[in-house]
Design a protein around this motif. Sequence first.
Motif, PDB file in Angstrom:
ATOM      1  N   ASN A 163       0.856  -1.183   0.000  1.00 41.68           N
ATOM      2  CA  ASN A 163       0.000   0.000   0.000  1.00 41.68           C
ATOM      3  C   ASN A 163       0.892   1.233   0.000  1.00 41.68           C
ATOM      4  N   ILE A 164       0.640   2.125  -0.929  1.00 40.91           N
ATOM      5  CA  ILE A 164       1.421   3.356  -1.021  1.00 40.91           C
ATOM      6  C   ILE A 164       0.457   4.523  -0.895  1.00 40.91           C
ATOM      7  N   LYS A 165       0.709   5.398   0.079  1.00 40.75           N
ATOM      8  CA  LYS A 165      -0.119   6.571   0.292  1.00 40.75           C
ATOM      9  C   LYS A 165       0.454   7.722  -0.531  1.00 40.75           C
ATOM     10  N   VAL A 166      -0.375   8.285  -1.406  1.00 36.37           N
ATOM     11  CA  VAL A 166       0.056   9.358  -2.296  1.00 36.37           C
ATOM     12  C   VAL A 166      -0.611  10.646  -1.838  1.00 36.37           C
ATOM     13  N   ALA A 167       0.194  11.626  -1.468  1.00 37.19           N
ATOM     14  CA  ALA A 167      -0.321  12.941  -1.084  1.00 37.19           C
ATOM     15  C   ALA A 167      -0.142  13.873  -2.278  1.00 37.19           C
ATOM     16  N   GLY A 168      -1.239  14.436  -2.761  1.00 34.41           N
ATOM     17  CA  GLY A 168      -1.187  15.322  -3.920  1.00 34.41           C
ATOM     18  C   GLY A 168      -0.625  16.684  -3.552  1.00 34.41           C
ATOM     19  N   ALA A 169      -0.366  17.482  -4.565  1.00 33.90           N
ATOM     20  CA  ALA A 169       0.080  18.859  -4.400  1.00 33.90           C
ATOM     21  C   ALA A 169      -1.005  19.767  -4.950  1.00 33.90           C
ATOM     22  N   ASN A 170      -1.127  20.966  -4.393  1.00 34.62           N
ATOM     23  CA  ASN A 170      -2.155  21.889  -4.853  1.00 34.62           C
ATOM     24  C   ASN A 170      -1.812  22.402  -6.250  1.00 34.62           C
ATOM     25  N   ASP A 171      -2.728  22.173  -7.187  1.00 31.95           N
ATOM     26  CA  ASP A 171      -2.593  22.704  -8.538  1.00 31.95           C
ATOM     27  C   ASP A 171      -3.316  24.043  -8.612  1.00 31.95           C
ATOM     28  N   THR A 172      -2.726  24.992  -9.310  1.00 28.94           N
ATOM     29  CA  THR A 172      -3.346  26.306  -9.472  1.00 28.94           C
ATOM     30  C   THR A 172      -4.600  26.165 -10.326  1.00 28.94           C
ATOM     31  N   PRO A 173      -5.711  26.786  -9.908  1.00 26.54           N
ATOM     32  CA  PRO A 173      -6.922  26.746 -10.730  1.00 26.54           C
ATOM     33  C   PRO A 173      -6.665  27.378 -12.098  1.00 26.54           C
ATOM     34  N   VAL A 174      -7.393  26.907 -13.101  1.00 27.72           N
ATOM     35  CA  VAL A 174      -7.283  27.446 -14.457  1.00 27.72           C
ATOM     36  C   VAL A 174      -8.477  28.374 -14.690  1.00 27.72           C
ATOM     37  N   ILE A 175      -8.180  29.663 -14.895  1.00 27.48           N
ATOM     38  CA  ILE A 175      -9.218  30.670 -15.114  1.00 27.48           C
ATOM     39  C   ILE A 175      -9.306  30.952 -16.610  1.00 27.48           C
ATOM     40  N   THR A 176     -10.497  30.769 -17.182  1.00 25.17           N
ATOM     41  CA  THR A 176     -10.751  31.131 -18.578  1.00 25.17           C
ATOM     42  C   THR A 176     -11.614  32.383 -18.547  1.00 25.17           C
ATOM     43  N   ASN A 177     -11.045  33.484 -19.039  1.00 19.65           N
ATOM     44  CA  ASN A 177     -11.647  34.803 -18.891  1.00 19.65           C
ATOM     45  C   ASN A 177     -11.700  35.461 -20.269  1.00 19.65           C
ATOM     46  N   HIS A 178     -12.893  35.493 -20.875  1.00 18.81           N
ATOM     47  CA  HIS A 178     -13.062  36.076 -22.205  1.00 18.81           C
ATOM     48  C   HIS A 178     -13.614  37.495 -22.159  1.00 18.81           C
ATOM     49  N   GLY A 179     -14.008  37.989 -20.986  1.00 17.55           N
ATOM     50  CA  GLY A 179     -14.656  39.296 -20.933  1.00 17.55           C
ATOM     51  C   GLY A 179     -16.041  39.219 -21.551  1.00 17.55           C
ATOM     52  N   ALA A 180     -16.657  40.391 -21.747  1.00 16.30           N
ATOM     53  CA  ALA A 180     -18.009  40.436 -22.305  1.00 16.30           C
ATOM     54  C   ALA A 180     -18.201  41.737 -23.072  1.00 16.30           C
ATOM     55  N   SER A 181     -19.221  41.766 -23.896  1.00 16.86           N
ATOM     56  CA  SER A 181     -19.566  42.954 -24.684  1.00 16.86           C
ATOM     57  C   SER A 181     -21.024  43.308 -24.450  1.00 16.86           C
ATOM     58  N   LEU A 182     -21.311  44.602 -24.507  1.00 21.84           N
ATOM     59  CA  LEU A 182     -22.680  45.075 -24.345  1.00 21.84           C
ATOM     60  C   LEU A 182     -22.803  46.444 -24.986  1.00 21.84           C
ATOM     61  N   PHE A 183     -24.046  46.933 -25.100  1.00 30.69           N
ATOM     62  CA  PHE A 183     -24.292  48.271 -25.613  1.00 30.69           C
ATOM     63  C   PHE A 183     -24.297  49.265 -24.470  1.00 30.69           C
ATOM     64  N   ASN A 184     -23.985  50.526 -24.804  1.00 32.80           N
ATOM     65  CA  ASN A 184     -24.047  51.618 -23.844  1.00 32.80           C
ATOM     66  C   ASN A 184     -25.417  51.614 -23.176  1.00 32.80           C
ATOM     67  N   HIS A 185     -25.420  51.783 -21.900  1.00 38.24           N
ATOM     68  CA  HIS A 185     -26.627  51.827 -21.064  1.00 38.24           C
ATOM     69  C   HIS A 185     -27.337  50.478 -21.022  1.00 38.24           C
ATOM     70  N   GLY A 186     -26.619  49.407 -21.379  1.00 34.46           N
ATOM     71  CA  GLY A 186     -27.199  48.073 -21.362  1.00 34.46           C
ATOM     72  C   GLY A 186     -26.683  47.257 -20.189  1.00 34.46           C
ATOM     73  N   ASP A 187     -27.027  45.996 -20.202  1.00 32.77           N
ATOM     74  CA  ASP A 187     -26.513  45.089 -19.178  1.00 32.77           C
ATOM     75  C   ASP A 187     -26.172  43.754 -19.839  1.00 32.77           C
ATOM     76  N   VAL A 188     -25.384  42.963 -19.131  1.00 27.33           N
ATOM     77  CA  VAL A 188     -24.955  41.677 -19.663  1.00 27.33           C
ATOM     78  C   VAL A 188     -24.753  40.716 -18.496  1.00 27.33           C
ATOM     79  N   VAL A 189     -25.125  39.461 -18.712  1.00 23.74           N
ATOM     80  CA  VAL A 189     -24.874  38.431 -17.708  1.00 23.74           C
ATOM     81  C   VAL A 189     -23.403  38.018 -17.811  1.00 23.74           C
ATOM     82  N   ILE A 190     -22.757  37.875 -16.678  1.00 26.41           N
ATOM     83  CA  ILE A 190     -21.398  37.322 -16.640  1.00 26.41           C
ATOM     84  C   ILE A 190     -21.582  35.809 -16.600  1.00 26.41           C
ATOM     85  N   SER A 191     -21.525  35.179 -17.756  1.00 31.98           N
ATOM     86  CA  SER A 191     -21.844  33.754 -17.877  1.00 31.98           C
ATOM     87  C   SER A 191     -20.584  32.909 -17.802  1.00 31.98           C
ATOM     88  N   SER A 192     -20.766  31.609 -17.713  1.00 31.72           N
ATOM     89  CA  SER A 192     -19.620  30.700 -17.693  1.00 31.72           C
ATOM     90  C   SER A 192     -18.940  30.632 -19.058  1.00 31.72           C
TER      91      SER A 192
END
Length: 186
Positions: free
Chosen positions: A45-74
Amino acid sequence: YVYAASSSYVYVPDDQAINSLLSNEVDSFSVTADDGTLTRTTTLNIKVAGANDTPVITNHGASLFNHGDVVISSAALVTTDVETLSASSLVYTLDALPDHGVLTKGVTTLEVVSIFIQADINDGIMWYTHDGGVSTSDSFLFSLSDGSGTVSGQSFVLEIAPSVTLTGAHHAKVGSEVFLGGNYIE
């Protein structure tokens, strides 16, 4: 496997065992020794302790019209983390507010140090509303925690297009369709 140069055994864990921080994985395998007279089998039996991996952030931003609104979606902002099984465990902290609009989570207006989670984004309850000024872009800063580490200095950019007004145009509604008309010069 057996390393030929020294006739020693080399253990190679699988990715699941390496990446697991949720529980220390125990990997096992059986070894059989046979000298021609006696045979013995034992389980290692071998006990394996993992290491913390940095989360991967995918960030595309968003577009909208002046005086409008937009959902920040996945589709615009999503974080994945091999150790984190729940979108509720990926916590965003708002580090700087947008200059030309407001961020809301449901009906709550967010402020600096407000938090939201990946599940809020996935559920479509994160919104940006532009203030109607003459800006062409806006942004907010955030950091993200997976419970084991934090990624700071992230910027979500919003591109703001001018609103379009058709002067001299008229419209007619037929059923659920709207038709625009006006004077056209060819």
